[in-house]
Design a protein around this motif. Structure first.
Motif, PDB file in Angstrom:
ATOM      1  N   ARG A 171     -19.930  51.405 -13.754  1.00  0.00           N
ATOM      2  CA  ARG A 171     -20.474  52.746 -13.988  1.00  0.00           C
ATOM      3  C   ARG A 171     -21.990  52.755 -13.836  1.00  0.00           C
ATOM      4  O   ARG A 171     -22.562  53.642 -13.189  1.00  0.00           O
ATOM      5  CB  ARG A 171     -20.080  53.237 -15.391  1.00  0.00           C
ATOM      6  CG  ARG A 171     -20.609  54.622 -15.731  1.00  0.00           C
ATOM      7  CD  ARG A 171     -20.209  55.058 -17.122  1.00  0.00           C
ATOM      8  NE  ARG A 171     -20.676  54.205 -18.185  1.00  0.00           N
ATOM      9  CZ  ARG A 171     -21.939  54.157 -18.635  1.00  0.00           C
ATOM     10  NH1 ARG A 171     -22.867  54.919 -18.088  1.00  0.00           N
ATOM     11  NH2 ARG A 171     -22.263  53.354 -19.636  1.00  0.00           N
TER      12      ARG A 171
ATOM     13  N   GLU B 270     -20.393  61.857 -17.711  1.00  0.00           N
ATOM     14  CA  GLU B 270     -19.859  62.267 -16.410  1.00  0.00           C
ATOM     15  C   GLU B 270     -18.481  61.652 -16.172  1.00  0.00           C
ATOM     16  O   GLU B 270     -17.551  62.330 -15.752  1.00  0.00           O
ATOM     17  CB  GLU B 270     -20.793  61.834 -15.276  1.00  0.00           C
ATOM     18  CG  GLU B 270     -22.122  62.539 -15.228  1.00  0.00           C
ATOM     19  CD  GLU B 270     -23.039  61.962 -14.169  1.00  0.00           C
ATOM     20  OE1 GLU B 270     -23.504  62.746 -13.332  1.00  0.00           O
ATOM     21  OE2 GLU B 270     -23.292  60.735 -14.174  1.00  0.00           O
ATOM     22  N   VAL B 271     -18.386  60.354 -16.436  1.00  0.00           N
ATOM     23  CA  VAL B 271     -17.120  59.646 -16.215  1.00  0.00           C
ATOM     24  C   VAL B 271     -16.067  60.134 -17.208  1.00  0.00           C
ATOM     25  O   VAL B 271     -14.925  60.401 -16.834  1.00  0.00           O
ATOM     26  CB  VAL B 271     -17.321  58.118 -16.305  1.00  0.00           C
ATOM     27  CG1 VAL B 271     -15.999  57.383 -16.173  1.00  0.00           C
ATOM     28  CG2 VAL B 271     -18.298  57.649 -15.237  1.00  0.00           C
TER      29      VAL B 271
ATOM     30  N   GLN C  96     -14.668  63.422 -16.089  1.00  0.00           N
ATOM     31  CA  GLN C  96     -13.723  63.275 -14.974  1.00  0.00           C
ATOM     32  C   GLN C  96     -12.371  62.753 -15.449  1.00  0.00           C
ATOM     33  O   GLN C  96     -11.343  63.025 -14.841  1.00  0.00           O
ATOM     34  CB  GLN C  96     -14.294  62.325 -13.921  1.00  0.00           C
ATOM     35  CG  GLN C  96     -15.450  62.912 -13.146  1.00  0.00           C
ATOM     36  CD  GLN C  96     -15.955  61.933 -12.097  1.00  0.00           C
ATOM     37  OE1 GLN C  96     -15.182  61.284 -11.411  1.00  0.00           O
ATOM     38  NE2 GLN C  96     -17.278  61.828 -11.981  1.00  0.00           N
ATOM     39  N   MET C  97     -12.400  61.972 -16.531  1.00  0.00           N
ATOM     40  CA  MET C  97     -11.165  61.401 -17.072  1.00  0.00           C
ATOM     41  C   MET C  97     -10.482  62.339 -18.063  1.00  0.00           C
ATOM     42  O   MET C  97      -9.387  62.042 -18.539  1.00  0.00           O
ATOM     43  CB  MET C  97     -11.485  60.085 -17.790  1.00  0.00           C
ATOM     44  CG  MET C  97     -11.989  58.985 -16.909  1.00  0.00           C
ATOM     45  SD  MET C  97     -12.517  57.574 -17.913  1.00  0.00           S
ATOM     46  CE  MET C  97     -10.988  57.115 -18.718  1.00  0.00           C
TER      47      MET C  97
ATOM     48  N   ALA D  44      -7.176  56.642 -14.630  1.00  0.00           N
ATOM     49  CA  ALA D  44      -8.181  57.708 -14.513  1.00  0.00           C
ATOM     50  C   ALA D  44      -9.574  57.125 -14.278  1.00  0.00           C
ATOM     51  O   ALA D  44     -10.373  57.670 -13.520  1.00  0.00           O
ATOM     52  CB  ALA D  44      -8.167  58.583 -15.766  1.00  0.00           C
TER      53      ALA D  44
ATOM     54  N   LYS E 114      -9.991  56.146 -10.668  1.00  0.00           N
ATOM     55  CA  LYS E 114     -10.263  57.328  -9.839  1.00  0.00           C
ATOM     56  C   LYS E 114     -11.703  57.796 -10.035  1.00  0.00           C
ATOM     57  O   LYS E 114     -12.411  58.060  -9.066  1.00  0.00           O
ATOM     58  CB  LYS E 114      -9.280  58.436 -10.196  1.00  0.00           C
ATOM     59  CG  LYS E 114      -9.388  59.641  -9.318  1.00  0.00           C
ATOM     60  CD  LYS E 114      -8.310  60.658  -9.647  1.00  0.00           C
ATOM     61  CE  LYS E 114      -8.429  61.867  -8.743  1.00  0.00           C
ATOM     62  NZ  LYS E 114      -7.433  62.878  -9.069  1.00  0.00           N
ATOM     63  N   ALA E 115     -12.153  57.880 -11.284  1.00  0.00           N
ATOM     64  CA  ALA E 115     -13.503  58.372 -11.582  1.00  0.00           C
ATOM     65  C   ALA E 115     -14.584  57.448 -11.026  1.00  0.00           C
ATOM     66  O   ALA E 115     -15.624  57.899 -10.567  1.00  0.00           O
ATOM     67  CB  ALA E 115     -13.675  58.540 -13.089  1.00  0.00           C
TER      68      ALA E 115
ATOM     69  N   LYS F  56     -14.041  55.373  -8.512  1.00  0.00           N
ATOM     70  CA  LYS F  56     -13.697  55.076  -7.114  1.00  0.00           C
ATOM     71  C   LYS F  56     -13.477  53.569  -6.910  1.00  0.00           C
ATOM     72  O   LYS F  56     -14.048  52.944  -6.027  1.00  0.00           O
ATOM     73  CB  LYS F  56     -14.757  55.616  -6.159  1.00  0.00           C
ATOM     74  CG  LYS F  56     -14.855  57.127  -6.177  1.00  0.00           C
ATOM     75  CD  LYS F  56     -15.937  57.633  -5.270  1.00  0.00           C
ATOM     76  CE  LYS F  56     -16.019  59.137  -5.227  1.00  0.00           C
ATOM     77  NZ  LYS F  56     -16.296  59.810  -6.456  1.00  0.00           N
TER      78      LYS F  56
END
Length: 105
Positions: free
Chosen positions: A19, A28-29, A32-33, A57, A60-61, A63
């Protein structure tokens, strides 16, 4: 971060490193989760174990490869379960034998 550094880290330290390398904020992460920032912070600090869905998750967040993150997460869960046992190597040998037997079925 090299692949040699990864085994020295906990799952939480590993995801925090990713991160931070991506210059993403915790909030932010977490957003997204769809989880609370405090929960993600606890996962990174190792005071809370992530659920499988949360690891997916996270992948994905951030990448990241989902399979790879799941491997590190599972490894940490196993270490946590066995860390106070005296005969860890023998236990893991039995586990390996059982897995081999299952995969032959």
């Amino acid at each position: 971060m090299t692949s040699q550094d990864i085994p020295k880290m906990t799952f939480g330290e590993y995801i925090r490193e990713i991160r931070e390398e991506k210059q993403l904020l915790l909030r932010e992460v977490a957003s997204q989760m769809n989880i609370d920032t405090a929960l993600l912070s606890k996962i990174e600090r190792g005071t809370r174990i992530a659920r499988k869905e949360q690891v997916e998750a996270l992948a994905k967040a951030l990448k990241q490869n989902k399979s790879e993150l799941l491997q590190y997460w599972l490894a940490d869960k196993i270490v946590f379960m066995l860390k106070e046992e005296k005969n860890i190597t023998e236990i893991l040998k039995i586990v390996e034998q059982k897995i081999n037997r299952l995969s032959k079925k």
